[in-house]
Scaffold this motif. Structure first.
Motif, PDB file in Angstrom:
ATOM      1  N   VAL A  12       0.854  -1.177   0.000  1.00  0.00           N
ATOM      2  CA  VAL A  12       0.000   0.000   0.000  1.00  0.00           C
ATOM      3  C   VAL A  12       0.896   1.234   0.000  1.00  0.00           C
ATOM      4  N   GLU A  13       0.941   1.913  -1.147  1.00  0.00           N
ATOM      5  CA  GLU A  13       1.769   3.109  -1.263  1.00  0.00           C
ATOM      6  C   GLU A  13       0.999   4.372  -0.886  1.00  0.00           C
ATOM      7  N   ASP A  14      -0.330   4.282  -0.887  1.00  0.00           N
ATOM      8  CA  ASP A  14      -1.186   5.401  -0.483  1.00  0.00           C
ATOM      9  C   ASP A  14      -2.027   4.935   0.697  1.00  0.00           C
ATOM     10  N   THR A  15      -1.544   5.217   1.904  1.00  0.00           N
ATOM     11  CA  THR A  15      -2.200   4.675   3.106  1.00  0.00           C
ATOM     12  C   THR A  15      -3.587   5.266   3.359  1.00  0.00           C
ATOM     13  N   SER A  16      -3.981   6.274   2.596  1.00  0.00           N
ATOM     14  CA  SER A  16      -5.331   6.830   2.770  1.00  0.00           C
ATOM     15  C   SER A  16      -6.411   5.860   2.278  1.00  0.00           C
ATOM     16  N   VAL A  17      -6.027   4.803   1.558  1.00  0.00           N
ATOM     17  CA  VAL A  17      -6.996   3.828   1.055  1.00  0.00           C
ATOM     18  C   VAL A  17      -7.127   2.612   1.979  1.00  0.00           C
ATOM     19  N   ALA A  18      -6.545   2.686   3.153  1.00  0.00           N
ATOM     20  CA  ALA A  18      -6.568   1.550   4.092  1.00  0.00           C
ATOM     21  C   ALA A  18      -7.986   1.091   4.417  1.00  0.00           C
ATOM     22  N   SER A  19      -8.914   2.020   4.555  1.00  0.00           N
ATOM     23  CA  SER A  19     -10.290   1.641   4.900  1.00  0.00           C
ATOM     24  C   SER A  19     -10.939   0.834   3.776  1.00  0.00           C
ATOM     25  N   GLU A  20     -10.620   1.144   2.515  1.00  0.00           N
ATOM     26  CA  GLU A  20     -11.154   0.375   1.383  1.00  0.00           C
ATOM     27  C   GLU A  20     -10.622  -1.059   1.422  1.00  0.00           C
ATOM     28  N   ILE A  21      -9.336  -1.191   1.704  1.00  0.00           N
ATOM     29  CA  ILE A  21      -8.735  -2.522   1.787  1.00  0.00           C
ATOM     30  C   ILE A  21      -9.341  -3.308   2.940  1.00  0.00           C
ATOM     31  N   ASN A  22      -9.468  -2.677   4.085  1.00  0.00           N
ATOM     32  CA  ASN A  22     -10.043  -3.357   5.251  1.00  0.00           C
ATOM     33  C   ASN A  22     -11.483  -3.782   5.005  1.00  0.00           C
ATOM     34  N   GLU A  23     -12.253  -2.984   4.280  1.00  0.00           N
ATOM     35  CA  GLU A  23     -13.639  -3.347   3.965  1.00  0.00           C
ATOM     36  C   GLU A  23     -13.679  -4.599   3.089  1.00  0.00           C
ATOM     37  N   LEU A  24     -12.809  -4.662   2.084  1.00  0.00           N
ATOM     38  CA  LEU A  24     -12.753  -5.857   1.232  1.00  0.00           C
ATOM     39  C   LEU A  24     -12.321  -7.081   2.030  1.00  0.00           C
ATOM     40  N   LEU A  25     -11.320  -6.925   2.880  1.00  0.00           N
ATOM     41  CA  LEU A  25     -10.875  -8.050   3.706  1.00  0.00           C
ATOM     42  C   LEU A  25     -12.000  -8.513   4.633  1.00  0.00           C
ATOM     43  N   HIS A  26     -12.782  -7.588   5.132  1.00  0.00           N
ATOM     44  CA  HIS A  26     -13.925  -7.941   5.979  1.00  0.00           C
ATOM     45  C   HIS A  26     -14.957  -8.755   5.186  1.00  0.00           C
ATOM     46  N   GLN A  27     -15.219  -8.336   3.943  1.00  0.00           N
ATOM     47  CA  GLN A  27     -16.195  -9.038   3.096  1.00  0.00           C
ATOM     48  C   GLN A  27     -15.772 -10.482   2.825  1.00  0.00           C
ATOM     49  N   PHE A  28     -14.478 -10.732   2.739  1.00  0.00           N
ATOM     50  CA  PHE A  28     -13.962 -12.067   2.453  1.00  0.00           C
ATOM     51  C   PHE A  28     -13.459 -12.756   3.722  1.00  0.00           C
ATOM     52  N   GLY A  29     -13.808 -12.233   4.873  1.00  0.00           N
ATOM     53  CA  GLY A  29     -13.308 -12.708   6.157  1.00  0.00           C
ATOM     54  C   GLY A  29     -13.523 -14.185   6.430  1.00  0.00           C
ATOM     55  N   GLY A  30     -14.549 -14.770   5.875  1.00  0.00           N
ATOM     56  CA  GLY A  30     -14.825 -16.185   6.083  1.00  0.00           C
ATOM     57  C   GLY A  30     -13.765 -17.106   5.504  1.00  0.00           C
ATOM     58  N   TYR A  31     -12.984 -16.603   4.573  1.00  0.00           N
ATOM     59  CA  TYR A  31     -11.935 -17.389   3.935  1.00  0.00           C
ATOM     60  C   TYR A  31     -10.551 -17.111   4.513  1.00  0.00           C
ATOM     61  N   ILE A  32     -10.422 -16.045   5.288  1.00  0.00           N
ATOM     62  CA  ILE A  32      -9.116 -15.613   5.770  1.00  0.00           C
ATOM     63  C   ILE A  32      -8.687 -16.421   6.994  1.00  0.00           C
ATOM     64  N   ILE A  33      -7.509 -17.036   6.892  1.00  0.00           N
ATOM     65  CA  ILE A  33      -6.933 -17.783   8.006  1.00  0.00           C
ATOM     66  C   ILE A  33      -6.183 -16.822   8.929  1.00  0.00           C
ATOM     67  N   GLY A  34      -5.470 -15.883   8.333  1.00  0.00           N
ATOM     68  CA  GLY A  34      -4.710 -14.917   9.124  1.00  0.00           C
ATOM     69  C   GLY A  34      -4.175 -13.799   8.245  1.00  0.00           C
ATOM     70  N   ARG A  35      -3.770 -12.724   8.901  1.00  0.00           N
ATOM     71  CA  ARG A  35      -3.178 -11.610   8.167  1.00  0.00           C
ATOM     72  C   ARG A  35      -2.148 -10.919   9.034  1.00  0.00           C
ATOM     73  N   MET A  36      -1.183 -10.305   8.351  1.00  0.00           N
ATOM     74  CA  MET A  36      -0.123  -9.596   9.066  1.00  0.00           C
ATOM     75  C   MET A  36       0.096  -8.275   8.336  1.00  0.00           C
ATOM     76  N   GLY A  37       0.149  -7.201   9.097  1.00  0.00           N
ATOM     77  CA  GLY A  37       0.422  -5.895   8.526  1.00  0.00           C
ATOM     78  C   GLY A  37       1.726  -5.340   9.064  1.00  0.00           C
ATOM     79  N   ILE A  38       2.526  -4.791   8.179  1.00  0.00           N
ATOM     80  CA  ILE A  38       3.819  -4.228   8.569  1.00  0.00           C
ATOM     81  C   ILE A  38       3.897  -2.794   8.058  1.00  0.00           C
ATOM     82  N   PRO A  39       3.891  -1.816   8.960  1.00  0.00           N
ATOM     83  CA  PRO A  39       4.075  -0.438   8.502  1.00  0.00           C
ATOM     84  C   PRO A  39       5.554  -0.179   8.239  1.00  0.00           C
ATOM     85  N   CYS A  40       5.846   0.400   7.124  1.00  0.00           N
ATOM     86  CA  CYS A  40       7.230   0.731   6.768  1.00  0.00           C
ATOM     87  C   CYS A  40       7.302   2.265   6.719  1.00  0.00           C
TER      88      CYS A  40
END
Length: 82
Positions: A12-40
């Protein structure tokens, strides 16, 4: 369609879109085993790794939707075993 283990790597080069990404991850949450976020902070980017157990079309859908967000890049790796 059979489920496989997949990893979607997201830069993610434009961190202002984080909420859009999180919304999509929430929609597919039933398939997600785990996730890791690393701020650089020194580069002003974030890196997210998402592990899923899902059919290929589900993984492609999520990866494609995230990849279409401006300022975001994705790459997907899927296991060979079913």
């Amino acid at each position: 369609m059979e489920s496989r283990i997949s990893i979607i790597s997201i830069i993610v080069e434009d961190t202002s879109v984080a909420s859009e990404i999180n919304e999509l991850l929430h929609q597919f949450g039933g398939y997600i085993i785990g996730r890791m976020g690393i701020p650089c902070k020194e580069r002003g980017i974030s890196i997210i790794c998402v592990v899923l157990e899902a059919p290929g079309d589900v993984v492609s859908s999520l990866s494609g939707k995230i990849g279409m967000i401006s300022g975001v890049s994705t790459k997907t790796v899927t296991s060979k075993s079913k």
